[in-house]
Design an enzyme around this catalytic site. Sequence first.
Site, PDB file in Angstrom:
ATOM      1  N   PRO A   2     -30.700  -6.477  14.473  1.00 30.61           N
ATOM      2  CA  PRO A   2     -30.834  -6.550  15.933  1.00 30.61           C
ATOM      3  C   PRO A   2     -29.648  -5.937  16.660  1.00 30.61           C
ATOM      4  CG  PRO A   2     -30.571  -8.737  14.950  1.00 30.61           C
ATOM      5  CD  PRO A   2     -30.533  -7.761  13.838  1.00 30.61           C
ATOM      6  N   GLU A   3     -29.921  -4.963  17.489  1.00 34.77           N
ATOM      7  CA  GLU A   3     -28.938  -4.393  18.410  1.00 34.77           C
ATOM      8  C   GLU A   3     -29.444  -4.699  19.814  1.00 34.77           C
ATOM      9  OE1 GLU A   3     -27.898  -0.348  17.197  1.00 34.77           O
ATOM     10  OE2 GLU A   3     -28.419  -0.814  15.136  1.00 34.77           O
ATOM     11  N   HIS A  96     -35.251 -20.283   5.166  1.00 37.48           N
ATOM     12  CA  HIS A  96     -34.081 -19.828   5.905  1.00 37.48           C
ATOM     13  C   HIS A  96     -33.941 -20.468   7.287  1.00 37.48           C
ATOM     14  CE1 HIS A  96     -33.795 -17.121   2.611  1.00 37.48           C
ATOM     15  NE2 HIS A  96     -34.862 -16.430   2.950  1.00 37.48           N
ATOM     16  N   ARG A 116     -29.438 -14.087   5.918  1.00 38.08           N
ATOM     17  CA  ARG A 116     -28.097 -13.770   5.412  1.00 38.08           C
ATOM     18  C   ARG A 116     -26.990 -14.589   6.053  1.00 38.08           C
ATOM     19  NH1 ARG A 116     -29.142  -7.253   5.644  1.00 38.08           N
ATOM     20  NH2 ARG A 116     -31.081  -7.348   4.484  1.00 38.08           N
ATOM     21  N   ARG A 158      -9.342   6.859  22.975  1.00 36.88           N
ATOM     22  CA  ARG A 158      -9.334   6.289  21.632  1.00 36.88           C
ATOM     23  C   ARG A 158      -8.796   7.273  20.609  1.00 36.88           C
ATOM     24  NH1 ARG A 158     -11.879   1.204  20.912  1.00 36.88           N
ATOM     25  NH2 ARG A 158     -11.791   0.255  22.982  1.00 36.88           N
TER      26      ARG A 158
END
Length: 287
Positions: A2-3, A96, A116, A158
């Site tokens: 998921p983003e 889960h 996970r 950056r």
Amino acid sequence: MPELPEVEVVRRGLERGVLGRTVSAAEVLHPRAVRRHVPGPADLTRRLKGRTITGAHRRGKYLWLTLDDGEQALVAHLGMSGQLLLTPPNADVGPHLRVRLDFADAGSQLRFVDQRTFGWVALDEVVAGVPTSAAHIARDPLDPNFDLASVCADLRRRRSEVKRALLDQTLVSGIGNIYADEALWRVRLHYATPAASLSAARARSLIEAAAAVMTEALARGGTSFDRLYVDVEGHQGWFEQSLNAYGRESEPCRRCGRLLRREAWANRSSFRCPQCQRPPRTTNRPG
DNA sequence: CGCGCCTCCTGTGTGC
DNA sequence: TGCACACAGGAGGCGC
């Protein structure tokens, strides 16, 4: 994985499904899923009981439900494989299930399921509209107050590779490995291009490409690449078939026809077109 | 302090 | 067929 688009789909589902509902009980089935709630699982369930959910919010990949005490929010991060599901109370429980919320109306349950266990939920104080656990997260490109010019200027300061900067959630949030590769493909940039070498126009087009691809993905319900991402009703998204780079190793570039490559990068994978996205010239040349 | 590497985790796929 | 291992990666923590 998921983003931003996937988390936004989940947020919308929660907005439809839990607003105005009152928690009657909560249960934590795996302590790791609440590791970010420092006072512990018992404190989390005790404080949730009796609270009514008043809002569903998101910044980047962080999601939170505000509560009727006006100061607390139930924060969730889905990590790699986290799911927030609205299910009938008697629906089968898989292996889960990590956290479960029951509501006083005896309607659907809210389940946090995570294979996970990189994801987590926590109860957090809200300060200036943002939970403390998300205070360090930059605004995302879909935020009405997103400052494109400021982010582009920061990006160009950056001293790292451009993809690393794209993935830094304190610079711009919501972008993960999939949409980083898609944005780089759209503007024909190699992942190892020094961020500081980008022109202002190139930096701007890159961030705009990231915003565009995430907007398009959202319209298609997100990307369910590894089948672990689903919406609150368990449905997959359909953007995978629109991906131009991620997961397309040895498939032809949709611009030039050359076969895409998968390359190891920063303990992960990067997908790129060897023709459209050429490596940057080495910078350590004499002279 | 900026930057980048390491670690957490488990199901799936692959090679011997 | 069974075992061992690589792989997937968000993000906090930590070392340089």
